[in-house]
Design a protein around this motif. Structure first.
Motif, mmCIF file in Angstrom:
data_model
loop_
_atom_site.group_PDB
_atom_site.id
_atom_site.type_symbol
_atom_site.label_atom_id
_atom_site.label_comp_id
_atom_site.label_asym_id
_atom_site.label_seq_id
_atom_site.Cartn_x
_atom_site.Cartn_y
_atom_site.Cartn_z
ATOM 1 N N TYR A 175 -34.502 44.275 -18.712
ATOM 2 C CA TYR A 175 -34.237 45.005 -19.958
ATOM 3 C C TYR A 175 -35.325 46.026 -20.219
ATOM 4 C CZ TYR A 175 -30.871 41.353 -20.772
ATOM 5 O OH TYR A 175 -29.821 40.508 -20.640
ATOM 6 N N HIS A 176 -34.898 47.203 -20.687
ATOM 7 C CA HIS A 176 -35.835 48.243 -21.102
ATOM 8 C C HIS A 176 -36.638 47.713 -22.286
ATOM 9 C CE1 HIS A 176 -37.261 51.946 -22.995
ATOM 10 N NE2 HIS A 176 -37.180 52.467 -21.772
ATOM 11 N N SER A 177 -37.890 48.107 -22.395
ATOM 12 C CA SER A 177 -38.755 47.565 -23.448
ATOM 13 C C SER A 177 -38.222 47.802 -24.860
ATOM 14 C CB SER A 177 -40.167 48.138 -23.319
ATOM 15 O OG SER A 177 -40.136 49.542 -23.446
ATOM 16 N N SER A 178 -37.436 48.850 -25.061
ATOM 17 C CA SER A 178 -36.900 49.116 -26.399
ATOM 18 C C SER A 178 -35.619 48.337 -26.698
ATOM 19 C CB SER A 178 -36.632 50.617 -26.576
ATOM 20 O OG SER A 178 -35.572 51.016 -25.726
ATOM 21 N N ARG A 179 -35.042 47.668 -25.689
ATOM 22 C CA ARG A 179 -33.773 46.949 -25.874
ATOM 23 C C ARG A 179 -33.855 45.486 -25.459
ATOM 24 N NH1 ARG A 179 -28.730 50.576 -25.101
ATOM 25 N NH2 ARG A 179 -29.438 52.390 -26.229
ATOM 26 N N ARG A 180 -35.012 44.938 -25.482
ATOM 27 C CA ARG A 180 -35.169 43.542 -25.050
ATOM 28 C C ARG A 180 -34.593 42.582 -26.082
ATOM 29 N NH1 ARG A 180 -41.157 44.071 -22.506
ATOM 30 N NH2 ARG A 180 -40.424 45.030 -20.587
ATOM 31 N N PRO A 181 -33.816 41.605 -25.601
ATOM 32 C CA PRO A 181 -33.363 40.562 -26.520
ATOM 33 C C PRO A 181 -34.571 39.781 -27.018
ATOM 34 C CG PRO A 181 -32.261 40.382 -24.381
ATOM 35 C CD PRO A 181 -33.330 41.405 -24.255
ATOM 36 N N ARG A 182 -34.434 39.220 -28.194
ATOM 37 C CA ARG A 182 -35.502 38.390 -28.757
ATOM 38 C C ARG A 182 -34.976 36.983 -28.964
ATOM 39 N NH1 ARG A 182 -39.984 41.228 -30.751
ATOM 40 N NH2 ARG A 182 -39.693 43.457 -30.563
ATOM 41 N N ARG B 219 -41.809 29.505 -30.759
ATOM 42 C CA ARG B 219 -42.570 30.742 -30.567
ATOM 43 C C ARG B 219 -41.614 31.932 -30.424
ATOM 44 N NH1 ARG B 219 -47.186 28.447 -31.876
ATOM 45 N NH2 ARG B 219 -47.943 26.910 -30.408
ATOM 46 N N GLN B 220 -42.047 33.078 -30.920
ATOM 47 C CA GLN B 220 -41.297 34.319 -30.723
ATOM 48 C C GLN B 220 -41.385 34.710 -29.252
ATOM 49 O OE1 GLN B 220 -39.690 36.392 -32.991
ATOM 50 N NE2 GLN B 220 -40.006 34.933 -34.650
ATOM 51 N N ALA B 221 -40.292 35.255 -28.715
ATOM 52 C CA ALA B 221 -40.290 35.704 -27.320
ATOM 53 C C ALA B 221 -39.461 36.966 -27.177
ATOM 54 C CB ALA B 221 -39.738 34.611 -26.416
ATOM 55 N N ARG B 222 -39.917 37.866 -26.322
ATOM 56 C CA ARG B 222 -39.175 39.080 -25.961
ATOM 57 C C ARG B 222 -38.766 38.920 -24.499
ATOM 58 N NH1 ARG B 222 -43.811 42.404 -28.928
ATOM 59 N NH2 ARG B 222 -44.913 41.809 -27.051
ATOM 60 N N ILE B 223 -37.464 38.970 -24.239
ATOM 61 C CA ILE B 223 -36.954 38.738 -22.887
ATOM 62 C C ILE B 223 -37.134 39.999 -22.046
ATOM 63 C CG2 ILE B 223 -34.974 37.995 -21.516
ATOM 64 C CD1 ILE B 223 -36.080 35.932 -23.596
ATOM 65 N N ILE B 224 -37.825 39.862 -20.928
ATOM 66 C CA ILE B 224 -38.050 40.971 -20.000
ATOM 67 C C ILE B 224 -36.898 41.049 -19.001
ATOM 68 C CG2 ILE B 224 -39.563 41.835 -18.167
ATOM 69 C CD1 ILE B 224 -41.861 40.294 -19.635
ATOM 70 N N ALA B 225 -36.465 39.891 -18.481
ATOM 71 C CA ALA B 225 -35.412 39.853 -17.462
ATOM 72 C C ALA B 225 -34.747 38.481 -17.466
ATOM 73 C CB ALA B 225 -36.000 40.135 -16.080
ATOM 74 N N ARG C 162 -33.419 29.782 -28.899
ATOM 75 C CA ARG C 162 -32.514 30.240 -29.958
ATOM 76 C C ARG C 162 -32.556 31.755 -30.026
ATOM 77 N NH1 ARG C 162 -34.243 25.968 -34.640
ATOM 78 N NH2 ARG C 162 -33.382 24.141 -33.602
ATOM 79 N N PRO C 163 -31.398 32.399 -29.939
ATOM 80 C CA PRO C 163 -31.383 33.860 -29.979
ATOM 81 C C PRO C 163 -31.732 34.385 -31.366
ATOM 82 C CG PRO C 163 -29.166 32.997 -29.996
ATOM 83 C CD PRO C 163 -30.074 31.831 -29.817
ATOM 84 N N ILE C 164 -32.447 35.475 -31.384
ATOM 85 C CA ILE C 164 -32.719 36.199 -32.626
ATOM 86 C C ILE C 164 -31.969 37.515 -32.580
ATOM 87 C CG2 ILE C 164 -34.480 37.355 -34.002
ATOM 88 C CD1 ILE C 164 -36.495 35.329 -32.909
ATOM 89 N N ARG C 165 -32.140 38.242 -31.455
ATOM 90 C CA ARG C 165 -31.459 39.520 -31.267
ATOM 91 C C ARG C 165 -30.942 39.573 -29.840
ATOM 92 N NH1 ARG C 165 -35.002 44.713 -31.355
ATOM 93 N NH2 ARG C 165 -35.203 44.186 -29.167
ATOM 94 N N PRO C 166 -29.660 39.209 -29.616
ATOM 95 C CA PRO C 166 -29.119 39.259 -28.254
ATOM 96 C C PRO C 166 -28.943 40.698 -27.774
ATOM 97 C CG PRO C 166 -27.685 38.030 -29.742
ATOM 98 C CD PRO C 166 -28.744 38.681 -30.574
ATOM 99 N N ALA C 167 -28.930 40.861 -26.481
ATOM 100 C CA ALA C 167 -28.657 42.160 -25.872
ATOM 101 C C ALA C 167 -27.181 42.236 -25.520
ATOM 102 C CB ALA C 167 -29.488 42.335 -24.604
ATOM 103 N N ALA C 168 -26.672 43.431 -25.379
ATOM 104 C CA ALA C 168 -25.283 43.607 -24.957
ATOM 105 C C ALA C 168 -25.086 42.926 -23.619
ATOM 106 C CB ALA C 168 -24.966 45.099 -24.845
ATOM 107 N N GLY C 169 -23.977 42.212 -23.464
ATOM 108 C CA GLY C 169 -23.689 41.542 -22.207
ATOM 109 C C GLY C 169 -24.126 40.094 -22.171
#
Length: 117
Positions: free
Chosen positions: A29-36, A46-52, A90-97
């Motif tokens: 995922y692009h850094s501006s569109r990472r699911p959280r 803990r908060q997490a930003r998904i890279i891949a 637990r998803p906070i902000r899913p990405a498309a797909g």
């Protein structure tokens, strides 16, 4: 009758090794569109930003993410891989797909020239 949600700590996924592990497909995922997500680590959410996300041929799914950990000077973001587990994520902000993240791993769609299953 209500279902009780069992919470578990996320299990660390070792880094992929081309000499040891079967092939896998990775979606980054692009850094501006990472699911959280919130990921349970050491008994705390803990908060997490998904890279891949990484799907292995045997059906396992891992998520590579930046995880916020507390420190004396504020949160520190560490990169870790974890095996997909809805009891620990637990998803906070899913990405498309990603589709529904409530209990099943995200689907990977066919993309130009790639055969994601």
């Amino acid at each position: 009758m209500s279902e009780e949600r069992v919470e578990r700590d996320a299990e660390v996924a070792p880094p992929w090794d081309a000499d040891r592990d079967p092939p896998m497909q990775q979606v980054t995922y692009h850094s501006s569109r990472r699911p959280r997500m919130k990921i349970r680590v050491a008994g705390h959410w803990r908060q997490a930003r998904i890279i891949a996300r990484q799907r292995y041929q045997d059906g396992r799914l891992a998520v590579l993410c930046e995880v916020s950990t507390p420190s004396d000077v504020g949160p520190v973001w560490l990169v870790r891989g974890y095996w997909w587990n809805p009891a620990a994520m637990r998803p906070i902000r899913p990405a498309a797909g990603w589709g529904s993240l409530q209990g099943s791993p995200p689907r990977i769609y066919k993309q130009k020239g790639h055969n994601f299953s």
